[in-house]
Design an enzyme around this catalytic site. Structure first.
Site, PDB file in Angstrom:
ATOM      1  N   SER A   1     -10.892  -0.923   0.431  1.00  0.00           N
ATOM      2  CA  SER A   1     -10.086  -0.364  -0.608  1.00  0.00           C
ATOM      3  C   SER A   1      -9.473  -1.699  -1.381  1.00  0.00           C
ATOM      4  O   SER A   1      -9.800  -2.748  -0.991  1.00  0.00           O
ATOM      5  CB  SER A   1      -8.589  -0.008  -0.122  1.00  0.00           C
ATOM      6  OG  SER A   1      -7.796   0.341  -1.040  1.00  0.00           O
TER       7      SER A   1
ATOM      8  N   TYR B   1      -0.746  -0.037   4.544  1.00  0.00           N
ATOM      9  CA  TYR B   1      -2.169   0.247   4.072  1.00  0.00           C
ATOM     10  C   TYR B   1      -2.687  -0.916   3.576  1.00  0.00           C
ATOM     11  O   TYR B   1      -4.044  -1.292   4.050  1.00  0.00           O
ATOM     12  CB  TYR B   1      -1.771   1.333   2.764  1.00  0.00           C
ATOM     13  CG  TYR B   1      -2.961   1.743   2.513  1.00  0.00           C
ATOM     14  CD1 TYR B   1      -3.503   2.859   3.116  1.00  0.00           C
ATOM     15  CD2 TYR B   1      -3.769   1.232   1.256  1.00  0.00           C
ATOM     16  CE1 TYR B   1      -4.979   3.071   2.774  1.00  0.00           C
ATOM     17  CE2 TYR B   1      -4.896   1.814   0.837  1.00  0.00           C
ATOM     18  CZ  TYR B   1      -5.615   2.890   1.594  1.00  0.00           C
ATOM     19  OH  TYR B   1      -6.751   3.402   1.359  1.00  0.00           O
TER      20      TYR B   1
END
Length: 298
Positions: A141, A154
């Protein structure tokens, strides 16, 4: 622009395939000639996506945190298709909150699914990939490149999977297996829409500078991932501008350290909402993981 490279004759396994990136990638790879094996939760959604992908597509319900179940699924997939050429470790969940106000169980679960689940996926499918001299794509990501406040779980998980993939790349090269890392910015998926349902998280993201504050369409992002899979690329960027972030990533901690406190201070009392109302996992994928865990507790 997508090069539409063929995947004819190849078998591709995708985790987190019930919706979002995983489901769309299954459709795109099928259109390019691959046979797809979908792994995830939400059996009705998995079945629906598999039916969209045609009679050669299959689906298996398994949580990537369950190493034994995932290994059993890998064996069943090899038995059905005879080989595995590509594995996409895509399963992931998210939460958002200041670290001090995070629910430790929720925070830890993000690490378990995103990072440990990726390792479990590699363990389960490595024998088949070694046999086919295949390709493992680990979905990371923008969060691995630009870690940000309110997203510690995250960001830590995605930084972890990026480092994991880089670490095993030379090891698996000895077995003839190539390893890639896929990077996505905010892409129009259920996870991102779920995060935007939280007004504090939504406003924080809106305050980011362009192009970090945009939500990007799913289709073109997945087409770029599919191109990278067909090329067996070491790095795949779902949004082209992400490539330009790599040479500058060493500056991010310094910038975030200077700008982050000012941004958080400007939020004032809104930060207190996290302590008053602890956040859980976002989106339907998060709800599916929570439901699966509760079902196994009973």
């Amino acid at each position: 622009m997508s090069s539409k490279q063929s995947m004819a004759g190849q078998v591709a396994v995708i985790t987190g395939a019930a919706r979002g990136v995983g489901a769309q990638l299954a459709r795109v790879l099928t259109a390019r000639g691959a046979r797809v094996a979908l792994v995830g939760l939400e059996r009705d959604r998995l079945k629906e996506v598999a039916e969209e992908c045609g009679p050669e597509a299959g689906w298996w319900e398994a949580n990537v945190t369950d190493r034994e179940a995932l290994s059993a699924v890998a064996a069943e997939i090899v038995e059905r298709y005879g080989r595995v050429d590509v594995v996409v470790a895509n399963a992931g969940i998210a939460t958002g909150a200041p670290f001090a106000d995070s629910d430790p169980d929720v925070w830890t679960r993000v690490i378990e699914v995103n990072l440990v689940g990726s390792a479990n996926t590699a363990w389960a499918f490595l024998p088949a990939l070694a046999d086919s001299r295949g390709y493992l794509l680990q979905i990371a990501s923008l969060a691995a490149i630009t870690p940000a406040p309110l997203m510690s779980a995250y960001c830590a998980s995605k930084s972890g999977v990026e480092a994991f993939a880089h670490s095993i790349r030379p090891e698996l090269a000895l077995k003839g297996v190539k390893v890639g890392v896929g990077y996505l910015s905010w892409t129009d998926t259920d996870m991102v829409r779920g995060a935007d349902e939280d007004p504090v998280m939504r406003d924080m993201r809106a305050a980011l500078p362009w192009p970090l504050n945009r939500t990007y369409p799913l289709g073109p992002a997945v087409d770029r991932l599919a191109d990278g899979i067909a090329r067996r690329s070491a790095h795949v960027y779902a949004q082209a501008w992400l490539r330009g972030m790599q040479p500058q990533r060493h500056l991010v901690p310094m910038i975030m350290g200077a700008v982050g406190p000012m941004r958080l201070r400007a939020m004032g009392t809104r930060l207190a909402e996290f302590a008053e109302n602890p956040r859980g996992l976002v989106g339907r994928g998060g709800a599916a993981d929570q439901a699966d865990r509760q079902a196994h507790i009973r």
